[in-house]
Each structure stands twice: as C-alpha cells, then as structure tokens.
Design an enzyme around this catalytic site. Structure first.
Site, PDB file in Angstrom:
ATOM      1  CG  ASP A  34      22.589   2.407  -9.055  1.00 25.86           C
ATOM      2  OD1 ASP A  34      21.821   3.136  -9.686  1.00 25.86           O
ATOM      3  OD2 ASP A  34      23.767   2.183  -9.397  1.00 25.86           O
ATOM      4  CG  ASP A  88      29.961  -9.213  -8.724  1.00 27.81           C
ATOM      5  OD1 ASP A  88      29.553  -8.196  -8.162  1.00 27.81           O
ATOM      6  OD2 ASP A  88      30.418  -9.227  -9.876  1.00 27.81           O
ATOM      7  CG  ASP A 139      31.690  -3.116 -12.120  1.00 27.67           C
ATOM      8  OD1 ASP A 139      30.866  -3.923 -12.545  1.00 27.67           O
ATOM      9  OD2 ASP A 139      31.666  -1.897 -12.358  1.00 27.67           O
ATOM     10  CG  PHE A 143      29.113   1.795 -13.859  1.00 28.65           C
ATOM     11  CD1 PHE A 143      30.013   2.754 -13.431  1.00 28.65           C
ATOM     12  CD2 PHE A 143      27.949   2.223 -14.490  1.00 28.65           C
ATOM     13  CE1 PHE A 143      29.766   4.110 -13.625  1.00 28.65           C
ATOM     14  CE2 PHE A 143      27.691   3.578 -14.687  1.00 28.65           C
ATOM     15  CZ  PHE A 143      28.593   4.522 -14.260  1.00 28.65           C
ATOM     16  CD  GLN A 157      21.657  11.123 -15.704  1.00 26.24           C
ATOM     17  OE1 GLN A 157      22.624  10.482 -16.112  1.00 26.24           O
ATOM     18  NE2 GLN A 157      20.885  10.705 -14.733  1.00 26.24           N
ATOM     19  CD  GLU A 205      18.655   1.669 -12.375  1.00 30.98           C
ATOM     20  OE1 GLU A 205      19.688   1.268 -11.802  1.00 30.98           O
ATOM     21  OE2 GLU A 205      18.672   2.519 -13.257  1.00 30.98           O
ATOM     22  CE1 TYR A 249      22.087   8.564  -8.630  1.00 35.94           C
ATOM     23  CE2 TYR A 249      22.063   6.216  -8.152  1.00 35.94           C
ATOM     24  CZ  TYR A 249      21.409   7.429  -8.229  1.00 35.94           C
ATOM     25  OH  TYR A 249      20.089   7.514  -7.907  1.00 35.94           O
ATOM     26  CG  ASP A 259      -0.168   0.019   2.525  1.00 35.78           C
ATOM     27  OD1 ASP A 259      -0.778   0.357   3.555  1.00 35.78           O
ATOM     28  OD2 ASP A 259       1.033  -0.299   2.516  1.00 35.78           O
TER      29      ASP A 259
HETATM   30  O1  7SA Z   1      18.852   4.986 -24.092  1.00 34.60           O
HETATM   31  C1  7SA Z   1      17.792   4.956 -23.169  1.00 34.60           C
HETATM   32  C2  7SA Z   1      16.856   3.844 -23.523  1.00 34.60           C
HETATM   33  O2  7SA Z   1      16.321   4.021 -24.825  1.00 34.60           O
HETATM   34  C3  7SA Z   1      15.291   3.059 -25.161  1.00 34.60           C
HETATM   35  O3  7SA Z   1      14.797   3.289 -26.441  1.00 34.60           O
HETATM   36  C4  7SA Z   1      17.520   2.486 -23.450  1.00 34.60           C
HETATM   37  C5  7SA Z   1      16.453   1.435 -23.681  1.00 34.60           C
HETATM   38  O4  7SA Z   1      16.990   0.117 -23.614  1.00 34.60           O
HETATM   39  C6  7SA Z   1      15.824   1.648 -25.050  1.00 34.60           C
HETATM   40  O5  7SA Z   1      14.747   0.695 -25.250  1.00 34.60           O
HETATM   41  O6  7SA Z   1      18.128   2.290 -22.155  1.00 34.60           O
HETATM   42  C7  7SA Z   1      19.542   2.081 -22.281  1.00 34.60           C
HETATM   43  O7  7SA Z   1      20.241   3.205 -21.715  1.00 34.60           O
HETATM   44  C8  7SA Z   1      20.125   3.325 -20.296  1.00 34.60           C
HETATM   45  C9  7SA Z   1      20.806   4.601 -19.852  1.00 34.60           C
HETATM   46  O8  7SA Z   1      22.149   4.579 -20.213  1.00 34.60           O
HETATM   47  C10 7SA Z   1      20.746   2.091 -19.649  1.00 34.60           C
HETATM   48  C11 7SA Z   1      19.933   0.889 -20.089  1.00 34.60           C
HETATM   49  O9  7SA Z   1      20.524  -0.292 -19.532  1.00 34.60           O
HETATM   50  C12 7SA Z   1      19.919   0.769 -21.602  1.00 34.60           C
HETATM   51  O10 7SA Z   1      18.958  -0.230 -21.947  1.00 34.60           O
HETATM   52  O11 7SA Z   1      20.669   2.178 -18.210  1.00 34.60           O
HETATM   53  C13 7SA Z   1      21.968   2.013 -17.612  1.00 34.60           C
HETATM   54  O12 7SA Z   1      22.439   3.327 -17.271  1.00 34.60           O
HETATM   55  C14 7SA Z   1      21.706   3.981 -16.253  1.00 34.60           C
HETATM   56  C15 7SA Z   1      22.292   5.354 -16.058  1.00 34.60           C
HETATM   57  C16 7SA Z   1      21.740   3.165 -14.945  1.00 34.60           C
HETATM   58  C17 7SA Z   1      21.120   1.809 -15.249  1.00 34.60           C
HETATM   59  O13 7SA Z   1      21.189   0.995 -14.084  1.00 34.60           O
HETATM   60  C18 7SA Z   1      21.858   1.137 -16.385  1.00 34.60           C
HETATM   61  O14 7SA Z   1      21.184  -0.056 -16.747  1.00 34.60           O
HETATM   62  N1  7SA Z   1      21.034   3.822 -13.853  1.00 34.60           N
HETATM   63  C19 7SA Z   1      21.607   3.818 -12.520  1.00 34.60           C
HETATM   64  C20 7SA Z   1      23.079   3.584 -12.479  1.00 34.60           C
HETATM   65  C21 7SA Z   1      23.992   4.598 -12.332  1.00 34.60           C
HETATM   66  C22 7SA Z   1      25.397   4.259 -12.067  1.00 34.60           C
HETATM   67  O15 7SA Z   1      25.499   3.953 -10.683  1.00 34.60           O
HETATM   68  C23 7SA Z   1      23.609   6.022 -12.295  1.00 34.60           C
HETATM   69  O16 7SA Z   1      24.366   6.644 -13.351  1.00 34.60           O
HETATM   70  C24 7SA Z   1      22.119   6.243 -12.520  1.00 34.60           C
HETATM   71  O17 7SA Z   1      21.726   7.513 -12.061  1.00 34.60           O
HETATM   72  C25 7SA Z   1      21.341   5.139 -11.804  1.00 34.60           C
HETATM   73  O18 7SA Z   1      19.953   5.402 -11.819  1.00 34.60           O
HETATM   74  O19 7SA Z   1      37.180   4.411 -13.686  1.00 34.60           O
HETATM   75  C26 7SA Z   1      36.114   5.261 -13.509  1.00 34.60           C
HETATM   76  C27 7SA Z   1      35.333   5.331 -14.740  1.00 34.60           C
HETATM   77  C28 7SA Z   1      35.218   4.130 -15.571  1.00 34.60           C
HETATM   78  O20 7SA Z   1      34.903   2.986 -14.788  1.00 34.60           O
HETATM   79  C29 7SA Z   1      34.131   4.284 -16.620  1.00 34.60           C
HETATM   80  O21 7SA Z   1      34.306   3.301 -17.605  1.00 34.60           O
HETATM   81  C30 7SA Z   1      34.152   5.659 -17.243  1.00 34.60           C
HETATM   82  O22 7SA Z   1      33.159   5.744 -18.252  1.00 34.60           O
HETATM   83  C31 7SA Z   1      34.775   6.542 -15.061  1.00 34.60           C
HETATM   84  C32 7SA Z   1      33.850   6.689 -16.184  1.00 34.60           C
HETATM   85  N2  7SA Z   1      32.495   6.524 -15.794  1.00 34.60           N
HETATM   86  C33 7SA Z   1      31.727   7.774 -15.753  1.00 34.60           C
HETATM   87  C34 7SA Z   1      30.572   7.677 -16.747  1.00 34.60           C
HETATM   88  O23 7SA Z   1      31.116   7.578 -18.072  1.00 34.60           O
HETATM   89  C35 7SA Z   1      29.710   8.926 -16.654  1.00 34.60           C
HETATM   90  O24 7SA Z   1      28.581   8.785 -17.515  1.00 34.60           O
HETATM   91  C36 7SA Z   1      31.119   7.942 -14.338  1.00 34.60           C
HETATM   92  C37 7SA Z   1      32.226   8.110 -13.320  1.00 34.60           C
HETATM   93  O25 7SA Z   1      30.298   9.080 -14.306  1.00 34.60           O
HETATM   94  C38 7SA Z   1      29.224   9.085 -15.237  1.00 34.60           C
HETATM   95  O26 7SA Z   1      28.346   8.030 -14.918  1.00 34.60           O
HETATM   96  C39 7SA Z   1      27.148   8.535 -14.290  1.00 34.60           C
HETATM   97  C40 7SA Z   1      25.952   8.228 -15.174  1.00 34.60           C
HETATM   98  O27 7SA Z   1      26.101   8.936 -16.407  1.00 34.60           O
HETATM   99  C41 7SA Z   1      24.683   8.704 -14.499  1.00 34.60           C
HETATM  100  O28 7SA Z   1      23.553   8.344 -15.281  1.00 34.60           O
HETATM  101  C42 7SA Z   1      26.965   7.830 -12.963  1.00 34.60           C
HETATM  102  C43 7SA Z   1      28.114   8.098 -12.008  1.00 34.60           C
HETATM  103  O29 7SA Z   1      28.173   9.453 -11.711  1.00 34.60           O
HETATM  104  O30 7SA Z   1      25.737   8.271 -12.364  1.00 34.60           O
HETATM  105  C44 7SA Z   1      24.548   8.038 -13.141  1.00 34.60           C
END
Ligand code: 7SA
Length: 537
Positions: A213, A171, A182, A176, A325, A239, A102, A38
């Site tokens: 998440d 795991d 990870d 990510f 976003q 999620e 995140y 509820d």
């Molecule tokens: O495109 C949208 C949809 O269109 C539709 O037509 C599609 C759908 O399938 C399609 O039918 O959805 C797709 O796209 C979604 C959004 O990308 C995907 C989905 O799977 C896919 O089907 O969703 C994914 O991404 C979401 C943001 C996640 C989902 O769980 C995931 O499945 N949401 C949660 C997860 C996170 C991360 O914890 C949060 O991300 C969200 O707020 C939360 O709700 O060494 C460090 C390092 C390296 O490891 C990396 O490789 C490097 O890239 C740094 C760098 N990482 C950075 C990222 O590049 C940057 O983007 C990171 C440090 O910061 C950012 O990451 C952010 C992220 O952008 C933001 O959304 C993250 C961390 O600050 O926080 C948020």
C-alpha cells in the site's frame, strides 16, 4: 442415489480445479515477481466489507471460495489483516470510515473483517481451491494512538518519520496525510518487524503474495528486500498512485509519463505495479487511447509488470454507506468495455468484487475470463493495435490462440481464421479468436510510381482487418517517402496467410473521398518472416 450424484459432481469440480491448478505457471518473469504472468486476480473486498451487518467478511470469503475458483480466478487480493480501531470523519469530503485496516494499530488479526480463526479458515479454503491469497500490507504508517501490545515503537528513537535522526537514516517518500503517523521503514527495527510479520502471514495465514500500500511513502528497494525474505518467487504488486504533476518540479517524474514513473518503481522494487497509466487513459481518454496503458506498451518487459484494473476500493463505488469512496470511478457506460479490454489484453487483470458479485456484470466477466484462459493470454503476451478503425481494435496473441477485440468500433469482421467468441452490448464489445497463436509478422509494403497531389497520400488496402478489409476508409497510410515517388510502410499482419492487396491514392483529410486505385490485378502476398510486397501505378 442423490449422494452418489453429489459425490460425482464434487469429484468433477475437484478435477477441474486441479486442471486449472496444473496450468499455474510459477516464478518471476524477468524478475518482476508476477508469478509466471498467468494470474487472474479478484479484489476480495470493497470499502464497506469490514461493516457488513451481522456478517464476518472472512466467513463470506470462505463460503465463496469454490465459486471464486470456478469463476476462473487464480488469486485474491485480501484486505489488510491487521486490527484497526480508527474511526474517522472527513468533513471536507463528507466521508467517514475506520476499521478497514489502513490505519492499523497492531498485528492482531481479530479485525472488523472477522476473527483470527476466520481469517485462517478463509485462507485455507481459498488455497485449497488454488486461489492464492495476496495480502494487502501497509508498512508506511500506523495508528500510534493505541498503547502498543505487539508493536512497541516509542517516540524519540527514530522509529517514526517525524522524529527520525539523522535524516540520512530516514526513509524517503511522501508522508501519509500530515506524515505524523508515518513509520521510518529505514530503521532496522521497523524493517525487521515487517519482515517477520510478512513471514508470519506466509507461514500461518496462507499468504502467497503481497500488495504493498501507498508505495510512494517509502523506498522501492525496501519492498525488494522484504520480498527476498517473504519469497522472491512469490507475487508482489505495488500501489503507486501519483500523477506526474504531483512530483516536485525538480523530480524527473514530474515531466515524465504515468508509465515511466510506474516502470521506474517496478524496476527498483522488482514487483508488478497497478496500471494507473491505463486507469488515467480510461478515465480521461477516448477508447483508442486505452492503448497507452502500461499493459499496451510495445516492450513485453513493460507489459508484464502491469496489474490492470477498472476500479478498486478507493477509486470506485462500494455497496453500503456513502457508496464507498469513489475517488475516481469509471463511468457506468465504459465499465463493460473496460473489463473486456483488461481481460483480453496483456498485464495481470484484477476484477473488483462488487463488479463480479454485487452488480450485474458477473456473467460477462466470467465469459471473458474463459476467453482469456482458452487463448492462453499472459502478462507479457504480444499485442498490436489496429488504428485504421474507430474505437479500440487490438490483437493479443496468447500461447493457445490469438484474440481480436473491437470496442465501440466499425470493424465488421476479423478476417479468415477467426471465429466470433463474444458479441455483447449491441456490438459495442466483440471478440474473435483464432486457433493460431501466431503473433503475426511485420511486412514492408512498397508502392512505386505513386505520384500524388498536395493533400493526398498513398495507402495499402486489402484482405483482413489489418489491411482494412478492402475499404478505402480503413486503409493503411504509407509514411516513408524517402524514395518518392516510391512510398513504403510496415504493417503487422497475421502470418501463415495468403493476402491480396492494392496501392491506392486518397485525400488524407477525407476518408470517404474517391480513391485512385493501382491498375491491374491485386498484389498477392504469402506472409512469412521478413516479407515485403510491392505494387506499382
Ligand atoms: O482525486 C482522485 C484522482 O483524480 C484524478 O483526476 C487523483 C488523480 O491524480 C487525478 O488525475 O488521485 C489523487 O487522489 C488519490 C486519492 O486521494 C491519491 C492520489 O495520489 C492522487 O493523485 O491517492 C492517495 O490516496 C489513496 C487513498 C491511497 C494512495 O496510495 C495515495 O496515493 N490509497 C491507499 C492508501 C491508504 C492509506 O493507507 C488507504 O486510505 C487506501 O485505501 C489505500 O488504497 O495522526 C493520525 C492522522 C494524521 O496522520 C492525518 O494527517 C490525519 O489526516 C489522522 C488523519 N488521517 C485520516 C485521514 O484523513 C482519513 O482520510 C486517516 C486516519 O483516516 C482516513 O484515511 C483513510 C483514507 O481516507 C482511505 O482512503 C485511510 C486510513 O483509514 O484508509 C484509506
């Protein structure tokens, strides 16, 4: 005199909140940790909440707690509580951010949302008015680029995915981004670290539930284990945002529906799950296709695990820089109808903060929450869809009444026993309520001696929305011709009612073609359990 009036108003506010609180059901419905089914959840942040100029977001939440309760919310999805010093810019998408929690660096609660004390004050204020804090937690990954103060996980000891050995003890799940951030949640030290932190959130920060998440990044069973430690009767939602075409081709989920993958995860985690099946239909389907969300499944065990939403901090727009976003935002013209649907149908509805408090639809949402509560609609409530009208027509039966909702539909009236409780957006959103809380019964309708020509079928038409309101264009087609020229079909109709109806023959392809009516008087049916009713040409 004024102070006396204020005291009286506060007392009234308290009793109303207490009244709401006494209604609060607890515990798991069939093991799905939906806290009695509820809950009505407010997402208590948006993408730019951690950077509101000159304001602590936690202070905003504390000040707004009474309003949030008065608006009918029973729970609030809090942002990730851990310190996040990341700054990032994504050239490809032109987006930037950091600090939202995140990409956290340790469990210190002094974050961009406010101080540790402000978080405690916000949680206390919300719990005081019976709005349960559900904390967003991110066990899949962390920012390893900061010298660990509270989180000491040196490389080379299988604490991280990318240096985990042997693979059998690592795991599962997707990394990510590149996966180099990870954590290996299968490692006992890592698992226990999170288990202890979740207990800390419960014991010192008022946590009553958790939002997990990026659950595609670790085992569902691990979420179940964490929840057994946190409190197996408390609210849990995962999620799982992953389209069927994102699974490996040898993974059964690549050929299954969004619903199947969501329910599989929920069964293994014993948690509710965000209804991305409904989100996908809202984004890509017609109104009538919204029935194919997890929350509209014929099986209550599936409906009750759905956490429905229109948009969140990822998919939707947010006030502030870049508009947030908006990865998958629902178009403006559908938003009111989408909130009308999730707030009058099964599942656990979630309202996105800006839709409630920044943009002009809060009043509509307030009314819809009141309608939901007054009918006693819960996560596992029965729902049936009337496919004989345009748009989406659904009937949901709560513990205190039945709601009939018509979105973008040519249904003109709900039938006897129903009264209109909402008519908004020039008739694009209409809701009726019946005081009866009967889910209706399935009645078998039989039409004998019904000889037809190719292209014709036999239909049932009669009183009430379920039988097409005597309009041939909205009649129900019978489909069982195994005993031709007898035709049969099953229709769910409100029980405890006397209905009149007739058989009619009509061209299938043209709803407005001239029908042939069953001669003589109307057939009369007094609906009871297991009824059937027969007419003849
Ligand atoms: O495109 C949208 C949809 O269109 C539709 O037509 C599609 C759908 O399938 C399609 O039918 O959805 C797709 O796209 C979604 C959004 O990308 C995907 C989905 O799977 C896919 O089907 O969703 C994914 O991404 C979401 C943001 C996640 C989902 O769980 C995931 O499945 N949401 C949660 C997860 C996170 C991360 O914890 C949060 O991300 C969200 O707020 C939360 O709700 O060494 C460090 C390092 C390296 O490891 C990396 O490789 C490097 O890239 C740094 C760098 N990482 C950075 C990222 O590049 C940057 O983007 C990171 C440090 O910061 C950012 O990451 C952010 C992220 O952008 C933001 O959304 C993250 C961390 O600050 O926080 C948020």
């Amino acid at each position: 005199m004024k102070s006396a009036i204020c005291l009286l108003l506060l007392a009234l506010l308290g009793t109303q909140n207490a009244a709401l609180a006494t209604e609060d059901l607890q515990g798991n419905t069939a093991g799905s940790r939906n806290d009695g089914g509820d809950e009505i959840i407010l997402q208590g942040f948006h993408w730019n909440s951690s950077r509101v100029p000159g304001q602590s977001w936690y202070a905003i939440l504390a000040a707004k707690a009474a309003t949030i309760a008065q608006d009918g919310f029973t729970a609030i999805w809090m942002p990730p509580p851990w310190r996040d010093g990341s700054k990032w810019a994504d050239a490809a998408s032109g987006t930037s951010g950091g600090g939202e929690g995140y990409f956290w660096q340790d469990f210190n609660k002094n974050s961009q949302y406010g101080s540790d004390d402000q978080l405690k004050q916000a949680a206390a204020a919300l719990n005081k008015v019976h709005v349960k804090p559900i904390y967003d937690v991110v066990p899949n990954h962390m920012n390893g680029n900061f010298p660990g103060q509270e989180v000491q996980l040196p490389k080379g000891q299988s604490f991280w995915r990318d240096d985990c050995q042997p693979v059998s003890q690592c795991d599962d799940g997707e990394g990510f981004m590149t996966g180099d951030a990870d954590l290996n949640t299968a490692n006992p030290r890592v698992f226990e670290m999170f288990k202890d932190e979740f207990a800390n959130l419960r014991d010192h920060y008022g946590a009553q539930g958790l939002r997990f998440d990026f659950v595609k990044g670790y085992a569902a069973e691990r979420v179940d284990s964490w929840m057994q430690g946190f409190g197996t009767q408390r609210f849990c939602v995962g999620e799982l945002w992953k389209a069927p075409n994102e699974y490996a081709s040898d993974d059964w989920r690549s050929k299954a529906s969004w619903q199947d993958a969501l329910k599989d995860w929920s069964d293994r985690a014993h948690c509710t799950v965000f209804d991305f099946a409904l989100k996908e239909r809202m984004q890509n389907g017609a109104l009538a296709d919204w029935r194919h969300g997890l929350n509209g499944n014929p099986d209550p065990r599936w409906r009750e695990v759905a956490v429905t939403f229109v948009d969140n901090h990822d998919t939707g727009y947010s006030p502030g820089p870049n508009g947030g976003q908006h990865h998958w935002a629902l178009p403006e013209e559908r938003r009111n109808q989408a909130y009308a649907y999730i707030l009058t149908s099964p599942g656990t509805p979630t309202v996105y903060w800006p839709d409630m408090y920044d943009w002009p639809r809060g009043e509509l949402i307030r009314k819809l929450i009141r309608i939901r509560r007054d009918a006693g609609v819960k996560a596992d409530s029965a729902i049936s869809f009337l496919g004989n009208y345009s748009g989406l027509v659904a009937r949901t039966t709560g513990s205190k009444g039945t709601l009939l909702i018509a979105l973008g539909s040519n249904l003109s009236a709900a039938g006897s026993g129903f009264t209109s409780v909402l008519d908004a957006d020039d008739g694009q959103i209409r809701v009726w309520r019946s005081a009866q809380s009967h889910a209706g019964v399935e009645v078998t309708f039989i039409c004998n001696q019904s000889v037809t020509q190719p292209g014709e079928s036999v239909y049932v038409v009669g009183t009430g929305a379920e039988l097409g309101e005597w309009k041939p264009a909205h009649a129900i087609r019978l489909t069982d011709t195994s005993a031709y020229p007898s035709w049969k079909g099953v229709v769910r109709v409100p029980d405890q009612q006397k209905l009149e109806w007739k058989c009619m023959v009509r061209r299938e392809a043209d709803a407005n073609s001239e029908p042939r009516w069953q001669p003589g008087n109307n057939n009369v049916l007094t609906v009871g359990e297991g009824a059937s009713s027969t007419g003849s040409f």
